[in-house]
Motif scaffolding. Sequence first.
Motif, PDB file in Angstrom:
ATOM      1  N   ARG A   1      36.322  30.789 102.290  1.00 23.22           N
ATOM      2  CA  ARG A   1      36.615  31.787 101.253  1.00 23.22           C
ATOM      3  C   ARG A   1      35.347  32.480 100.768  1.00 23.22           C
ATOM      4  N   PRO A   2      35.275  33.824 100.805  1.00 21.65           N
ATOM      5  CA  PRO A   2      34.118  34.557 100.294  1.00 21.65           C
ATOM      6  C   PRO A   2      34.259  34.805  98.788  1.00 21.65           C
ATOM      7  N   ARG A   3      33.197  34.542  98.042  1.00 22.77           N
ATOM      8  CA  ARG A   3      33.254  34.678  96.592  1.00 22.77           C
ATOM      9  C   ARG A   3      31.992  35.321  96.035  1.00 22.77           C
ATOM     10  N   LEU A   4      32.160  36.104  94.991  1.00 22.87           N
ATOM     11  CA  LEU A   4      31.062  36.615  94.180  1.00 22.87           C
ATOM     12  C   LEU A   4      31.285  36.127  92.757  1.00 22.87           C
ATOM     13  N   VAL A   5      30.234  35.607  92.125  1.00 20.37           N
ATOM     14  CA  VAL A   5      30.307  35.159  90.736  1.00 20.37           C
ATOM     15  C   VAL A   5      29.223  35.883  89.953  1.00 20.37           C
ATOM     16  N   GLY A   6      29.642  36.704  89.003  1.00 22.37           N
ATOM     17  CA  GLY A   6      28.695  37.415  88.152  1.00 22.37           C
ATOM     18  C   GLY A   6      28.240  36.538  87.006  1.00 22.37           C
ATOM     19  N   VAL A   7      26.942  36.575  86.707  1.00 19.25           N
ATOM     20  CA  VAL A   7      26.363  35.831  85.586  1.00 19.25           C
ATOM     21  C   VAL A   7      25.345  36.748  84.916  1.00 19.25           C
ATOM     22  N   GLY A   8      25.462  36.988  83.634  1.00 23.51           N
ATOM     23  CA  GLY A   8      24.486  37.824  82.951  1.00 23.51           C
ATOM     24  C   GLY A   8      24.968  39.254  82.779  1.00 23.51           C
ATOM     25  N   ARG A   9      24.012  40.153  82.546  1.00 24.57           N
ATOM     26  CA  ARG A   9      24.315  41.548  82.204  1.00 24.57           C
ATOM     27  C   ARG A   9      23.852  42.474  83.331  1.00 24.57           C
ATOM     28  N   PHE A  10      24.807  43.103  84.001  1.00 22.61           N
ATOM     29  CA  PHE A  10      24.483  44.094  85.019  1.00 22.61           C
ATOM     30  C   PHE A  10      25.679  45.023  85.160  1.00 22.61           C
ATOM     31  N   ALA A  11      25.494  46.099  85.889  1.00 21.65           N
ATOM     32  CA  ALA A  11      26.565  47.067  86.109  1.00 21.65           C
ATOM     33  C   ALA A  11      26.699  47.324  87.600  1.00 21.65           C
ATOM     34  N   ALA A  12      27.934  47.573  88.046  1.00 21.57           N
ATOM     35  CA  ALA A  12      28.161  47.861  89.459  1.00 21.57           C
ATOM     36  C   ALA A  12      29.435  48.673  89.609  1.00 21.57           C
ATOM     37  N   HIS A  13      29.380  49.658  90.493  1.00 21.86           N
ATOM     38  CA  HIS A  13      30.587  50.401  90.883  1.00 21.86           C
ATOM     39  C   HIS A  13      31.057  49.839  92.217  1.00 21.86           C
ATOM     40  N   ILE A  14      32.328  49.459  92.289  1.00 21.36           N
ATOM     41  CA  ILE A  14      32.877  48.854  93.502  1.00 21.36           C
ATOM     42  C   ILE A  14      34.021  49.721  94.017  1.00 21.36           C
ATOM     43  N   ASP A  15      33.946  50.147  95.258  1.00 19.26           N
ATOM     44  CA  ASP A  15      35.040  50.871  95.900  1.00 19.26           C
ATOM     45  C   ASP A  15      35.947  49.848  96.586  1.00 19.26           C
TER      46      ASP A  15
ATOM     47  N   TRP B   1      27.973  39.982 103.297  1.00 10.82           N
ATOM     48  CA  TRP B   1      27.408  38.698 103.733  1.00 10.82           C
ATOM     49  C   TRP B   1      28.426  37.571 103.558  1.00 10.82           C
ATOM     50  N   ALA B   2      29.069  37.528 102.384  1.00  8.81           N
ATOM     51  CA  ALA B   2      30.026  36.452 102.119  1.00  8.81           C
ATOM     52  C   ALA B   2      31.236  36.538 103.039  1.00  8.81           C
ATOM     53  N   GLY B   3      31.622  37.752 103.423  1.00  8.46           N
ATOM     54  CA  GLY B   3      32.814  37.935 104.243  1.00  8.46           C
ATOM     55  C   GLY B   3      32.647  37.524 105.687  1.00  8.46           C
ATOM     56  N   ARG B   4      31.428  37.218 106.116  1.00  3.89           N
ATOM     57  CA  ARG B   4      31.191  36.842 107.507  1.00  3.89           C
ATOM     58  C   ARG B   4      31.158  35.328 107.706  1.00  3.89           C
ATOM     59  N   ALA B   5      31.752  34.605 106.769  1.00  2.00           N
ATOM     60  CA  ALA B   5      31.900  33.155 106.921  1.00  2.00           C
ATOM     61  C   ALA B   5      33.380  32.834 107.101  1.00  2.00           C
TER      62      ALA B   5
ATOM     63  N   PHE C   1      26.002  34.217  93.792  1.00  2.00           N
ATOM     64  CA  PHE C   1      25.873  34.331  92.335  1.00  2.00           C
ATOM     65  C   PHE C   1      24.978  35.530  92.040  1.00  2.00           C
ATOM     66  N   LEU C   2      25.488  36.463  91.263  1.00  2.00           N
ATOM     67  CA  LEU C   2      24.756  37.674  90.918  1.00  2.00           C
ATOM     68  C   LEU C   2      24.138  37.476  89.538  1.00  2.00           C
ATOM     69  N   CYS C   3      22.840  37.211  89.510  1.00  2.00           N
ATOM     70  CA  CYS C   3      22.145  36.868  88.267  1.00  2.00           C
ATOM     71  C   CYS C   3      21.082  37.892  87.904  1.00  2.00           C
TER      72      CYS C   3
ATOM     73  N   ILE D   1      36.315  37.711  93.219  1.00  2.00           N
ATOM     74  CA  ILE D   1      35.264  38.084  92.264  1.00  2.00           C
ATOM     75  C   ILE D   1      35.559  37.417  90.930  1.00  2.00           C
ATOM     76  N   ARG D   2      34.590  36.691  90.416  1.00  2.00           N
ATOM     77  CA  ARG D   2      34.724  36.054  89.109  1.00  2.00           C
ATOM     78  C   ARG D   2      33.497  36.389  88.258  1.00  2.00           C
ATOM     79  N   TYR D   3      33.690  36.258  86.958  1.00  2.00           N
ATOM     80  CA  TYR D   3      32.570  36.419  86.033  1.00  2.00           C
ATOM     81  C   TYR D   3      32.463  35.158  85.193  1.00  2.00           C
ATOM     82  N   ALA D   4      31.236  34.681  84.980  1.00  2.00           N
ATOM     83  CA  ALA D   4      31.001  33.478  84.174  1.00  2.00           C
ATOM     84  C   ALA D   4      30.285  33.887  82.894  1.00  2.00           C
ATOM     85  N   ALA D   5      30.987  33.808  81.775  1.00  2.00           N
ATOM     86  CA  ALA D   5      30.435  34.201  80.485  1.00  2.00           C
ATOM     87  C   ALA D   5      30.083  32.967  79.663  1.00  2.00           C
ATOM     88  N   ARG D   6      28.902  32.949  79.139  1.00  2.00           N
ATOM     89  CA  ARG D   6      28.454  31.902  78.225  1.00  2.00           C
ATOM     90  C   ARG D   6      28.459  30.532  78.877  1.00  2.00           C
TER      91      ARG D   6
END
Length: 375
Positions: free
Chosen positions: A257-271, A250-254, A233-235, A281-286
């Motif tokens: 299923r590897p997952r990222l869940v965004g929560v809140g306000r941030f910015a990221a560039h992903i290649d 880190w998540a991919g070495r299990a 969870f990216l908070c 990758i999921r985002y949780a709004a509100r």
Amino acid sequence: MTEQASWARVQDAPAAGPAGAVAPLPVRQLVAVGGRDPVLEGVLRRPPGRGEIRLRTEWSLVSPGTELHYLDRSARTGERFVLGYCAAGVVDAVGPLAPGFAPGDRVIAMGWGEAVHSEAVTVPYRLCRRVPDGTDLADAVVAGLAATAVHAVDRAVLAPADEVAVVGAGMVGQLVAQTAAARGNPVTLLDLRPERLRTAPALGLAAADGTHFEVDREAAAPGPAGNGGRCVFLCGTGDAGATVVAAARWAGRAPGRPRLVGVGRFAAHIDFSVELGNLDIRYAARCGAGYRDASYARGLTDAVAPEGEGTVTENLQRALDLIRTGKIRPVAMDLPRFGVEQAAEAYAQLRERPAHPAVLFSHGPADGPERGATP
């Protein structure tokens, strides 16, 4: 008009309407009006309409990320925002078609522009929940933000064997970590500032310095035993590009299923490339279906949540239940308490990212709980 003159004018307004009618209440509320600091203004809090209740506020909770965002935006653009969206108090009036509530009920309420930092608020009944006996209102008010955590954990679709990392030990991060742990998942809370992790043991959480998460020796650590996966969870806030890459590694070495869940306000560039590996990758709004839907909130329409998720009303109740049962522990989060008159000081502290993740505002009498001090 000065704040004092505006407040005097509101206080001089008629205190009663027609016989038997619910009168407007002269109250103060916190607003952003073009500066970095909020101001208190006097307003008349209207009686509840259809599907609404009005409560006399005892506590409100600052949501630092959201409120500092709107204070900064107001300073840039001159826009006006009434601040706050998590309140707790006692019902003093109930409008028509607002079932389940009566004057004297102790309740929590949420809603941007509705459950604001004010001595009384008028709010839609579906954004309110009754507080059970034995639960302190100063603890219960945290359920407003905890509903966001409940929704985020739903969005993650955790399996029992999944390992969880929560990056960012602000208010939402601490609530997400406690909510995931309540499901029985092993949880580690990470932050770049060790002082933000000081309450983790009292919350029953493992903790790690966030810098360890981003170096190869930690990212290459083996995954959990069995078929469990890893969820991050990216908070945090700000630029999270490097964190996203490290989290994906880190998540991919299990094995699961590897997952990222965004929560809140941030910015990221992903290649995106094969080197990134398989990743959800999921985002949780509100905080759930129906939030910011005025028709749903007042009972005029219904909202249908996606499978495995809840409405805002359901998530508020679930959050309140987690507090009632001690799965979420607001007291252990060590939130300072301020009188609402001290709001400028409280927000100035939050801008410096102190050890405490949020603050509570008291709207009670001056001889109430000690203000400006950690409970």
